[in-house]
Design a protein around this motif. Structure first.
Motif, PDB file in Angstrom:
ATOM      1  N   LEU A 131     -15.527  -2.150 -27.011  1.00 61.72           N
ATOM      2  CA  LEU A 131     -14.496  -1.541 -27.825  1.00 61.72           C
ATOM      3  C   LEU A 131     -13.481  -2.582 -28.283  1.00 61.72           C
ATOM      4  CD1 LEU A 131     -13.253   1.157 -28.873  1.00 61.72           C
ATOM      5  CD2 LEU A 131     -12.031   1.284 -26.692  1.00 61.72           C
ATOM      6  N   ILE A 132     -13.212  -2.621 -29.582  1.00 61.54           N
ATOM      7  CA  ILE A 132     -12.256  -3.572 -30.141  1.00 61.54           C
ATOM      8  C   ILE A 132     -10.880  -2.921 -30.270  1.00 61.54           C
ATOM      9  CG2 ILE A 132     -11.720  -5.121 -32.059  1.00 61.54           C
ATOM     10  CD1 ILE A 132     -14.715  -5.050 -32.779  1.00 61.54           C
ATOM     11  N   HIS A 133     -10.797  -1.878 -31.059  1.00 58.65           N
ATOM     12  CA  HIS A 133      -9.564  -1.102 -31.251  1.00 58.65           C
ATOM     13  C   HIS A 133      -9.950   0.359 -31.450  1.00 58.65           C
ATOM     14  CE1 HIS A 133      -6.492  -4.244 -31.687  1.00 58.65           C
ATOM     15  NE2 HIS A 133      -7.344  -4.938 -32.419  1.00 58.65           N
ATOM     16  N   TYR A 134      -8.999   1.239 -31.208  1.00 58.62           N
ATOM     17  CA  TYR A 134      -9.243   2.644 -31.454  1.00 58.62           C
ATOM     18  C   TYR A 134      -7.968   3.319 -31.944  1.00 58.62           C
ATOM     19  CZ  TYR A 134      -7.121   3.559 -26.863  1.00 58.62           C
ATOM     20  OH  TYR A 134      -6.260   3.632 -25.791  1.00 58.62           O
ATOM     21  N   SER A 135      -8.152   4.527 -32.467  1.00 61.62           N
ATOM     22  CA  SER A 135      -7.027   5.299 -33.000  1.00 61.62           C
ATOM     23  C   SER A 135      -7.246   6.772 -32.673  1.00 61.62           C
ATOM     24  CB  SER A 135      -6.925   5.117 -34.516  1.00 61.62           C
ATOM     25  OG  SER A 135      -6.013   6.040 -35.068  1.00 61.62           O
ATOM     26  N   VAL A 136      -6.197   7.416 -32.160  1.00 58.92           N
ATOM     27  CA  VAL A 136      -6.298   8.838 -31.823  1.00 58.92           C
ATOM     28  C   VAL A 136      -5.723   9.718 -32.937  1.00 58.92           C
ATOM     29  CG1 VAL A 136      -6.318   8.397 -29.350  1.00 58.92           C
ATOM     30  CG2 VAL A 136      -4.142   8.817 -30.518  1.00 58.92           C
ATOM     31  N   GLY A 137      -5.299   9.106 -34.022  1.00 59.22           N
ATOM     32  CA  GLY A 137      -4.791   9.860 -35.162  1.00 59.22           C
ATOM     33  C   GLY A 137      -4.079   8.940 -36.125  1.00 59.22           C
ATOM     34  N   ALA A 138      -3.770   9.436 -37.287  1.00 56.37           N
ATOM     35  CA  ALA A 138      -3.098   8.626 -38.299  1.00 56.37           C
ATOM     36  C   ALA A 138      -1.794   8.077 -37.742  1.00 56.37           C
ATOM     37  CB  ALA A 138      -2.837   9.462 -39.550  1.00 56.37           C
ATOM     38  N   GLY A 139      -1.601   6.778 -37.945  1.00 55.44           N
ATOM     39  CA  GLY A 139      -0.392   6.109 -37.497  1.00 55.44           C
ATOM     40  C   GLY A 139      -0.414   5.648 -36.054  1.00 55.44           C
ATOM     41  N   ILE A 140      -1.503   5.918 -35.329  1.00 54.98           N
ATOM     42  CA  ILE A 140      -1.577   5.580 -33.904  1.00 54.98           C
ATOM     43  C   ILE A 140      -2.818   4.728 -33.652  1.00 54.98           C
ATOM     44  CG2 ILE A 140      -1.667   6.451 -31.551  1.00 54.98           C
ATOM     45  CD1 ILE A 140      -0.679   9.158 -32.693  1.00 54.98           C
ATOM     46  N   THR A 141      -2.615   3.519 -33.166  1.00 56.19           N
ATOM     47  CA  THR A 141      -3.736   2.657 -32.805  1.00 56.19           C
ATOM     48  C   THR A 141      -3.474   2.012 -31.453  1.00 56.19           C
ATOM     49  OG1 THR A 141      -2.820   0.678 -33.881  1.00 56.19           O
ATOM     50  CG2 THR A 141      -4.206   2.118 -35.236  1.00 56.19           C
ATOM     51  N   ASP A 142      -4.528   1.548 -30.820  1.00 50.64           N
ATOM     52  CA  ASP A 142      -4.382   0.877 -29.533  1.00 50.64           C
ATOM     53  C   ASP A 142      -5.528  -0.101 -29.350  1.00 50.64           C
ATOM     54  OD1 ASP A 142      -3.336   2.140 -26.242  1.00 50.64           O
ATOM     55  OD2 ASP A 142      -3.336   0.122 -27.111  1.00 50.64           O
ATOM     56  N   GLN A 143      -5.317  -1.032 -28.429  1.00 46.64           N
ATOM     57  CA  GLN A 143      -6.307  -2.076 -28.195  1.00 46.64           C
ATOM     58  C   GLN A 143      -7.399  -1.582 -27.277  1.00 46.64           C
ATOM     59  OE1 GLN A 143      -4.180  -5.445 -26.665  1.00 46.64           O
ATOM     60  NE2 GLN A 143      -3.271  -5.964 -28.634  1.00 46.64           N
ATOM     61  N   GLY A 144      -8.590  -2.110 -27.512  1.00 46.58           N
ATOM     62  CA  GLY A 144      -9.708  -1.840 -26.637  1.00 46.58           C
ATOM     63  C   GLY A 144      -9.947  -3.002 -25.700  1.00 46.58           C
ATOM     64  N   GLU A 145     -11.202  -3.259 -25.445  1.00 45.52           N
ATOM     65  CA  GLU A 145     -11.605  -4.269 -24.466  1.00 45.52           C
ATOM     66  C   GLU A 145     -11.510  -5.688 -25.018  1.00 45.52           C
ATOM     67  OE1 GLU A 145     -15.558  -3.357 -23.202  1.00 45.52           O
ATOM     68  OE2 GLU A 145     -15.735  -5.056 -21.833  1.00 45.52           O
ATOM     69  N   THR A 149      -6.070   9.856 -42.124  1.00 48.79           N
ATOM     70  CA  THR A 149      -7.058  10.354 -41.162  1.00 48.79           C
ATOM     71  C   THR A 149      -8.446   9.792 -41.465  1.00 48.79           C
ATOM     72  OG1 THR A 149      -5.828  12.397 -40.819  1.00 48.79           O
ATOM     73  CG2 THR A 149      -8.164  12.447 -40.257  1.00 48.79           C
ATOM     74  N   GLU A 150      -8.750   9.591 -42.754  1.00 52.28           N
ATOM     75  CA  GLU A 150     -10.108   9.249 -43.162  1.00 52.28           C
ATOM     76  C   GLU A 150     -10.482   7.785 -42.936  1.00 52.28           C
ATOM     77  OE1 GLU A 150      -8.608  12.779 -44.912  1.00 52.28           O
ATOM     78  OE2 GLU A 150      -7.850  10.738 -45.190  1.00 52.28           O
ATOM     79  N   ASP A 151      -9.529   6.873 -43.025  1.00 53.89           N
ATOM     80  CA  ASP A 151      -9.852   5.447 -43.085  1.00 53.89           C
ATOM     81  C   ASP A 151      -9.344   4.670 -41.877  1.00 53.89           C
ATOM     82  OD1 ASP A 151      -9.012   6.092 -46.353  1.00 53.89           O
ATOM     83  OD2 ASP A 151     -11.023   5.410 -45.811  1.00 53.89           O
ATOM     84  N   PHE A 152     -10.151   3.717 -41.436  1.00 54.41           N
ATOM     85  CA  PHE A 152      -9.781   2.892 -40.272  1.00 54.41           C
ATOM     86  C   PHE A 152     -10.358   1.497 -40.478  1.00 54.41           C
ATOM     87  CE2 PHE A 152      -7.959   2.121 -36.375  1.00 54.41           C
ATOM     88  CZ  PHE A 152      -8.825   1.851 -35.333  1.00 54.41           C
ATOM     89  N   PRO A 153      -9.702   0.674 -41.301  1.00 56.61           N
ATOM     90  CA  PRO A 153     -10.222  -0.671 -41.574  1.00 56.61           C
ATOM     91  C   PRO A 153      -9.981  -1.640 -40.413  1.00 56.61           C
ATOM     92  CG  PRO A 153      -8.157  -0.308 -42.735  1.00 56.61           C
ATOM     93  CD  PRO A 153      -8.510   0.999 -42.089  1.00 56.61           C
ATOM     94  N   LEU A 154     -10.916  -2.567 -40.274  1.00 54.32           N
ATOM     95  CA  LEU A 154     -10.827  -3.621 -39.255  1.00 54.32           C
ATOM     96  C   LEU A 154     -10.667  -4.959 -39.970  1.00 54.32           C
ATOM     97  CD1 LEU A 154     -11.196  -4.412 -36.176  1.00 54.32           C
ATOM     98  CD2 LEU A 154     -13.595  -4.862 -36.774  1.00 54.32           C
ATOM     99  N   MET A 186     -15.138  13.853 -42.038  1.00 55.45           N
ATOM    100  CA  MET A 186     -15.296  15.001 -41.144  1.00 55.45           C
ATOM    101  C   MET A 186     -13.965  15.467 -40.561  1.00 55.45           C
ATOM    102  SD  MET A 186     -18.781  13.651 -39.271  1.00 55.45           S
ATOM    103  CE  MET A 186     -18.208  11.964 -39.133  1.00 55.45           C
ATOM    104  N   ASN A 187     -12.871  14.893 -41.029  1.00 58.89           N
ATOM    105  CA  ASN A 187     -11.528  15.247 -40.553  1.00 58.89           C
ATOM    106  C   ASN A 187     -11.380  14.974 -39.050  1.00 58.89           C
ATOM    107  OD1 ASN A 187      -8.922  16.046 -41.217  1.00 58.89           O
ATOM    108  ND2 ASN A 187      -9.277  18.132 -40.516  1.00 58.89           N
ATOM    109  N   HIS A 188     -11.994  13.869 -38.620  1.00 59.72           N
ATOM    110  CA  HIS A 188     -11.914  13.491 -37.213  1.00 59.72           C
ATOM    111  C   HIS A 188     -10.620  12.769 -36.906  1.00 59.72           C
ATOM    112  CE1 HIS A 188     -16.549  13.580 -36.405  1.00 59.72           C
ATOM    113  NE2 HIS A 188     -16.018  14.777 -36.585  1.00 59.72           N
ATOM    114  N   GLU A 189     -10.050  13.092 -35.753  1.00 58.35           N
ATOM    115  CA  GLU A 189      -8.818  12.440 -35.340  1.00 58.35           C
ATOM    116  C   GLU A 189      -9.091  11.066 -34.716  1.00 58.35           C
ATOM    117  OE1 GLU A 189      -6.246  15.105 -36.901  1.00 58.35           O
ATOM    118  OE2 GLU A 189      -5.676  13.302 -35.791  1.00 58.35           O
TER     119      GLU A 189
END
Lengths: 115, 110
Positions: free
Chosen positions: A45-59, A71-76, A27-30
């Motif tokens: 929340l474990i981890h999140y990303s606001v866009g390609a190349g950008i990730t941050d820690q969750g709870e 943009t399409e993939d976010f493997p854990l 869906m081309n979601h950021e």
């Protein structure tokens, strides 16, 4: 339109093994994120990303790694599975960040058991 | 961290009845969402409602941000409304972290 696709749906791991939960959205979601759901705990929340190349820690990030090369993939990745990581994992995505009011779409979940 | 409390934890209704689910939060928020998880585990985003009232068919939601609570109303309940309802918030001035309540299980009997 497939939405958010998670694989595998079910997995049994031995303690100490590593594995990757795959998440893809078309869906081309950021914004993309990973949650775990344990009985009586709601989603955390474990981890999140606001866009390609950008990730941050969750709870609850310990024991998990993520990357966002497209943009399409976010493997854990579970680096060394522990019984405490037995849970149901959900991947989610939205057009923009969660505070923007865009609808959040979830995958169908991945049931992981660590023995 | 912010506390999100949902009540009641469990509710059993007969089809056609109305219900109100409550979500209390301990600090100021700039994002509040309601979700439904059906008995097969599928999660659906119902409302984005940081303040005010919204309606979608038989469901409506109201958030009173100054008093730190939100209500989800289900009218003329149907068996397909069964499942777990979650509210989730983002702390005002905080990051992208959506914090979920523990959920409220609704069972609608035919």
């Amino acid at each position: 339109n497939a939405g958010v696709t998670q694989t595998p749906k079910f997995q049994v791991l031995k303690t100490g093994q590593s594995m990757t939960l795959q998440c893809a959205q078309d869906m081309n979601h950021e914004y993309m994120s990973w949650y775990r759901q344990d009985p009586g705990m709601g989603l955390r929340l474990i981890h999140y990303s606001v866009g390609a190349g950008i990730t941050d820690q969750g709870e609850v990030p310990n024991g998990y790694n993520v990357s966002r090369s497209t943009t399409e993939d976010f493997p854990l990745r579970l680096l060394s599975a522990a019984p405490s990581q037995t849970s149901v994992y959900f991947c989610a995505s939205s057009l923009l960040w969660t505070g923007s009011g865009n609808t959040i779409y979830f995958g169908e979940g991945s049931w992981l058991t660590v023995v | 961290g912010i506390q999100v409390e949902q009540s009641p934890p469990d509710l059993i209704l007969q089809e056609g009845a109305n219900s109100t689910l409550r979500c209390n939060f301990s600090d100021s928020v700039n994002n509040l969402q309601w979700f439904h998880q059906n008995p097969w585990g599928q999660l659906i985003n119902l409302f984005y409602i940081p303040s005010g009232t919204k309606q979608n068919g038989r469901l409506s939601a109201t958030t009173v941000a100054t008093e730190r609570y939100s209500l989800l109303y289900i009218s003329s309940s149907q068996t397909t409304d069964s499942g777990v309802y979650f509210c989730a918030v983002i702390l005002q001035g905080g990051s992208e972290k959506l914090v979920f309540g523990k959920g409220m299980k609704l069972t609608v009997n035919p």
